[in-house]
Design a protein around this motif. Structure first.
Motif, short mmCIF file in Angstrom:
data_model
loop_
_atom_site.label_atom_id
_atom_site.label_comp_id
_atom_site.label_asym_id
_atom_site.label_seq_id
_atom_site.Cartn_x
_atom_site.Cartn_y
_atom_site.Cartn_z
N ALA A 95 91.61 12.78 -1.55
CA ALA A 95 90.54 13.21 -0.65
C ALA A 95 91.17 13.66 0.66
CB ALA A 95 89.55 12.08 -0.41
N GLU A 96 90.49 14.54 1.38
CA GLU A 96 91.00 15.04 2.65
C GLU A 96 91.03 13.90 3.66
OE1 GLU A 96 90.62 19.27 5.04
OE2 GLU A 96 88.84 18.44 4.05
N SER A 97 92.17 13.73 4.31
CA SER A 97 92.32 12.60 5.23
C SER A 97 91.37 12.68 6.41
CB SER A 97 93.77 12.52 5.74
OG SER A 97 94.12 13.72 6.43
N ALA A 98 91.09 13.89 6.88
CA ALA A 98 90.11 14.12 7.94
C ALA A 98 89.52 15.50 7.70
CB ALA A 98 90.75 14.04 9.32
N PRO A 99 88.23 15.70 7.93
CA PRO A 99 87.62 17.00 7.67
C PRO A 99 88.35 18.13 8.40
CG PRO A 99 85.93 15.36 8.12
CD PRO A 99 87.24 14.71 8.42
N GLY A 100 88.71 19.17 7.64
CA GLY A 100 89.37 20.33 8.23
C GLY A 100 90.85 20.17 8.45
N SER A 101 91.45 19.05 8.01
CA SER A 101 92.88 18.83 8.21
C SER A 101 93.74 19.54 7.18
CB SER A 101 93.20 17.33 8.20
OG SER A 101 92.98 16.79 6.90
N GLY A 102 93.20 19.76 5.97
CA GLY A 102 93.99 20.33 4.89
C GLY A 102 95.03 19.38 4.34
N ILE A 103 94.92 18.09 4.65
CA ILE A 103 95.87 17.07 4.19
C ILE A 103 95.14 16.13 3.23
CG2 ILE A 103 97.37 15.17 4.87
CD1 ILE A 103 97.63 16.51 7.62
N TYR A 104 95.68 15.99 2.02
CA TYR A 104 95.03 15.21 0.97
C TYR A 104 95.86 13.98 0.63
CZ TYR A 104 91.53 18.77 0.62
OH TYR A 104 90.48 19.60 0.92
N ILE A 105 95.21 12.84 0.62
CA ILE A 105 95.84 11.54 0.38
C ILE A 105 95.03 10.80 -0.68
CG2 ILE A 105 96.74 11.42 2.75
CD1 ILE A 105 94.42 9.51 3.40
N PRO A 106 95.57 9.69 -1.24
CA PRO A 106 94.77 8.90 -2.19
C PRO A 106 93.43 8.50 -1.57
CG PRO A 106 97.05 8.22 -2.28
CD PRO A 106 96.95 9.19 -1.13
N ASP A 107 92.36 8.75 -2.29
CA ASP A 107 91.00 8.58 -1.78
C ASP A 107 90.74 7.11 -1.41
OD1 ASP A 107 88.32 8.56 -1.23
OD2 ASP A 107 87.73 9.70 -3.01
N PRO A 108 90.59 6.81 -0.10
CA PRO A 108 90.39 5.42 0.30
C PRO A 108 88.98 4.91 0.00
CG PRO A 108 90.29 6.85 2.22
CD PRO A 108 90.65 7.73 1.06
N THR A 109 88.04 5.80 -0.34
CA THR A 109 86.67 5.38 -0.62
C THR A 109 86.41 5.14 -2.10
OG1 THR A 109 85.82 7.66 -0.88
CG2 THR A 109 85.93 6.77 1.36
N PHE A 110 87.43 5.39 -2.93
CA PHE A 110 87.27 5.22 -4.38
C PHE A 110 87.09 3.74 -4.71
CE2 PHE A 110 88.11 6.27 -8.82
CZ PHE A 110 87.68 7.59 -8.89
N ASP A 111 86.42 3.45 -5.84
CA ASP A 111 86.17 2.07 -6.23
C ASP A 111 87.48 1.31 -6.44
OD1 ASP A 111 83.48 2.54 -6.11
OD2 ASP A 111 83.25 2.92 -8.25
N ALA A 112 88.43 1.94 -7.12
CA ALA A 112 89.73 1.31 -7.37
C ALA A 112 90.78 1.92 -6.45
CB ALA A 112 90.13 1.49 -8.83
N ASP A 113 91.85 1.17 -6.20
CA ASP A 113 92.94 1.64 -5.35
C ASP A 113 93.60 2.86 -5.99
OD1 ASP A 113 95.08 1.99 -3.63
OD2 ASP A 113 95.69 -0.11 -3.65
N GLN A 114 93.60 3.99 -5.28
CA GLN A 114 94.15 5.22 -5.83
C GLN A 114 95.61 5.45 -5.44
OE1 GLN A 114 92.20 7.38 -8.06
NE2 GLN A 114 91.45 5.26 -8.04
N ARG A 115 96.20 4.54 -4.70
CA ARG A 115 97.61 4.69 -4.34
C ARG A 115 98.49 4.48 -5.57
NH1 ARG A 115 97.78 0.52 0.62
NH2 ARG A 115 96.54 -0.62 -0.94
N ILE A 116 99.65 5.14 -5.56
CA ILE A 116 100.58 5.08 -6.69
C ILE A 116 101.68 4.07 -6.39
CG2 ILE A 116 102.19 6.39 -8.12
CD1 ILE A 116 100.58 8.90 -7.45
N GLN A 117 101.80 3.07 -7.23
CA GLN A 117 102.82 2.04 -7.05
C GLN A 117 104.20 2.60 -7.39
OE1 GLN A 117 102.40 -1.40 -6.36
NE2 GLN A 117 100.17 -1.64 -6.48
N THR A 118 105.18 2.31 -6.56
CA THR A 118 106.55 2.76 -6.87
C THR A 118 107.07 2.07 -8.14
OG1 THR A 118 107.44 1.11 -5.34
CG2 THR A 118 107.14 3.33 -4.49
N SER A 119 106.54 0.92 -8.45
CA SER A 119 106.98 0.22 -9.67
C SER A 119 106.60 0.99 -10.93
CB SER A 119 106.37 -1.19 -9.71
OG SER A 119 104.96 -1.12 -9.68
N SER A 120 105.68 1.96 -10.80
CA SER A 120 105.28 2.76 -11.96
C SER A 120 106.23 3.91 -12.22
CB SER A 120 103.86 3.30 -11.76
OG SER A 120 103.82 4.24 -10.70
#
Length: 299
Positions: A95-120
């Motif tokens: 999801a866009e980190s801030a409206p109009g930024s053009g920067i996309y990060i793991p969606d913090p509002t998603f039900d499950a944690d969308q970050r990618i573990q380095t262990s994977s």
């Protein structure tokens, strides 16, 4: 006296000969630019996912930020019988980190944690980025590329072209019997691509020269990034094109095709290497690479 008036008259005549010339520059349809270089520190818990998107613009104008309709990263292991397909698939919605930024990060509002573990990040892990932009779908595929740490990184005292050059001496140890590719980030938009064709399995030392004034006490951070052959070729070509243009992440002098494809209308996003659209593609690159970095204090 006549010569004095003659000279004054000539000056007025010359000043009146200035004409404004309107130069017509070519205009082209805007292309999407994807800046998706993910640098992984395996000592950290999560992969630092940050995808930046802009668009090309006409000459002499800044590249404008743009927004996506959707963005997702799919990752998994290549199927042994069909390497183009993935097993043990996981996803990360962006999801866009801030409206109009053009920067996309793991969606913090998603039900499950969308970050990618380095262990994977197992050997051979493949990442696929899928984005929707202005009604079109774009896909990039890349393997996770590991690298080696620095053996030594120190300032030298030699010069190359000018007495103000600053030498940095780098030593690494290449892994034997594997085709290794490296990308060095020296800061200031300066990169170097290196393969192990002539150094396989050896300790290798080389020098890099900053051809700019660096002040005593200034700290410079230098990184070594992993790369596969495709990313190595891309960076090598960008470096060649931008030696005198101020950095490889500016719009290149000539269009350099990355690994992002337009797959609009295809029925399988994971099989996109048969796209027959030679003139319809975005710019930029998506890569997931291991990074080691070190700071040198200039003396």
């Amino acid at each position: 006296m006549r010569y004095k008036y003659l000279i004054i008259g000539l000056l007025f005549a010359l000043s009146g000969c200035e004409d404004v010339i309107d130069v017509e520059v070519p205009t082209t349809e805007a292309r999407l630019i994807v800046n998706g270089l993910l640098r992984v520190d395996e000592s950290q818990q999560f992969v630092p996912v940050e995808i930046r998107v802009t668009e090309t613009n006409n000459f002499f104008e800044e590249t404008p930020v743009t927004s996506l309709e959707s963005a997702i990263i799919i990752y998994g292991q290549p199927n042994p019988d069909a390497p183009e397909l993935l097993d043990n698939i996981a996803t990360s919605s962006l999801a866009e980190s801030a409206p109009g930024s053009g920067i996309y990060i793991p969606d913090p509002t998603f039900d499950a944690d969308q970050r990618i573990q380095t262990s994977s990040l197992l050997p051979g892990t493949v990442f696929i980025l899928i984005v929707e932009h202005k009604g079109r779908r774009f896909v990039a595929r890349t393997p996770y590329s590991k690298t080696v740490p620095f053996d030594n990184l120190v300032q030298g005292d030699e010069t190359l072209f000018d007495e103000d050059d600053t030498e940095i001496k780098i030593t690494i140890s290449d892994v034997e019997d594997i085709d290794n590719y490296y990308v060095f980030d020296f800061g200031f938009g300066e990169f170097l691509a290196l393969d192990d064709q002539f150094i396989d399995g050896q300790e290798f030392e080389f020098s890099y020269f900053y051809q700019k004034d660096l002040e005593a006490g200034q700290q410079v951070e230098i990184s070594i990034l992993g790369a596969d052959q495709q990313f190595f070729n891309y960076m090598d070509l960008l470096v060649e094109q931008t030696l005198n243009d101020g950095g490889v992440f500016e719009t290149p002098a000539a269009t350099v095709r990355g690994n992002v494809f337009d797959v609009t209308g295809l029925d399988n996003n994971l099989l996109f290497d048969n796209v027959n659209r030679p003139e319809d593609f975005p710019l930029g690159y998506f890569a997931v690479v291991e990074e080691f970095k070190q700071t040198v204090q200039i003396e």
